[in-house]
Design an enzyme around this catalytic site. Structure first.
Site, PDB file in Angstrom:
ATOM      1  N   CYS A   1       0.808  -1.226   0.000  1.00 16.75           N
ATOM      2  CA  CYS A   1       0.000   0.000   0.000  1.00 16.75           C
ATOM      3  C   CYS A   1       0.842   1.278   0.000  1.00 16.75           C
ATOM      4  CB  CYS A   1      -0.957  -0.001   1.189  1.00 16.75           C
ATOM      5  SG  CYS A   1      -0.168   0.066   2.822  1.00 16.75           S
TER       6      CYS A   1
ATOM      7  N   HIS B   1      -2.238   1.402   6.917  1.00 18.88           N
ATOM      8  CA  HIS B   1      -2.689   1.342   5.516  1.00 18.88           C
ATOM      9  C   HIS B   1      -2.839   2.756   4.968  1.00 18.88           C
ATOM     10  CE1 HIS B   1      -4.278  -0.677   2.022  1.00 18.88           C
ATOM     11  NE2 HIS B   1      -5.386   0.050   2.037  1.00 18.88           N
TER      12      HIS B   1
ATOM     13  N   HIS C   1      -5.999   2.252  -3.835  1.00 18.95           N
ATOM     14  CA  HIS C   1      -5.029   1.704  -2.886  1.00 18.95           C
ATOM     15  C   HIS C   1      -4.694   0.271  -3.266  1.00 18.95           C
ATOM     16  CE1 HIS C   1      -8.244  -0.455  -0.312  1.00 18.95           C
ATOM     17  NE2 HIS C   1      -8.885   0.089  -1.322  1.00 18.95           N
TER      18      HIS C   1
END
Length: 310
Positions: A70, A124, A136
């Site tokens: 990510c 994240h 993402h």
């Protein structure tokens, strides 16, 4: 005949399995490969990369150019425009200009705490596109996808901080048909049980006509999040930066804005002079104000203090 009939389909399946990278390899490559600068910082170039990279495989510890985790995904896109940001999500969340969720615009990074062990640790990151959509590298789908803050109670609950890295001189132009409307790789996460006591607002509708330069200001964060200081502007507690004869200096106000704080100036006459009190807030509890006070004293003004206004 039987062997000939099934040899090719089986071989095709084996090839597909072999071509799919393991999202969590046993021996990850932790060496950081700095991306080649290919573009100037602009929304147009971000658009180009976002479109090209959708569906790229998720692989832990990778930062491109063909597979990403990510933070490697966001590191690659900004690095490709010559904007250097840290490689890891929790470090990316500490730099750049802090913005509130209601003021998000195209290219801002949004950070989440997805770990069950900690509700504060950043684990994240995604890049905001407008109207609730963000892109993402998903650990659920194991590829780069689009998701929506408006439609996902999970992401609204896990959101912790938002940052801006594009220079203020970069113009966010209008787009006719948003690229995230032209993909099938969209993650849908079932809504968990809400933990908020407040009345749930109506979910805004997403249409094909989106003006990304003026993203809807409807992102509602239902859970309390200490990392987003400006989640609410109602309260009686403020951090007072100082009192001034006349107006506070613009350099001080700009410094407050750079750190993403809301400010308020109260003016009143005293002994024939205009006095201005420069305040940051408001906050509902003294504890929230005290948490902000430590940051303000460290980064903005060492003599700041808590003021209660009713």
């Amino acid at each position: 005949m039987f062997m000939k009939k099934f040899t090719y389909p089986l071989l095709f399946i084996f090839i597909l399995i072999g071509c799919t990278p393991n999202p969590h390899p046993k021996n990850p490559n932790y060496g950081i490969e700095k991306p080649t600068v290919k573009f100037k910082p602009s929304k147009k170039n971000l658009d180009k990369m976002v479109k090209q990279l959708q569906g790229s495989p998720y692989v832990w510890a990778e930062e491109g150019p063909n597979q990403f985790d990510c933070s490697g995904f966001t590191y690659y896109m900004y690095g490709s425009m010559g904007i250097n940001i840290p490689r890891v999500a929790r470090h990316q969340a500490k730099v750049g200009k802090r913005v509130s969720p209601k003021n998000l615009r195209y290219g801002d990074l949004i950070f989440f705490a997805t770990s069950k062990r900690s509700s504060r640790k950043i684990t994240h990151v995604g890049m905001y596109l407008g109207d609730g959509w963000f892109t993402h590298a998903s650990t659920v789908k194991n590829e780069v996808i689009y998701s929506n803050l408006f439609k996902s109670a999970y992401y609204k609950r896990k959101l912790r901080v938002c940052r801006r890295y594009l220079p203020e001189t970069v113009k966010i132009a209008k787009t006719t048909t948003p690229i995230w409307e032209r993909t099938q790789s969209v993650e849908v996460i079932p809504k968990p049980v809400t933990i908020a006591t407040a009345k749930k607002p109506a979910t805004p509708k997403v249409t094909s006509k989106v003006n990304t330069s003026k993203a809807k200001k409807a992102i509602v964060i239902q859970a309390p999040m200490e990392e987003i200081e400006q989640a609410s502007t109602s309260g009686n507690y403020y951090v007072q930066v100082g009192s001034f004869i006349g107006n506070p200096k613009n350099t001080l106000i700009n410094k407050i804005k750079r750190y993403g704080f809301n400010h308020k100036i109260i003016k009143f006459p005293k002994d024939g002079k205009q006095i201005s009190k420069l305040l940051i807030g408001a906050y509902k509890t003294r504890a929230q104000a005290a948490s902000i006070l430590r940051k303000v004293r460290k980064n903005i003004h060492k003599h700041a203090f808590i003021a209660e206004i009713r």
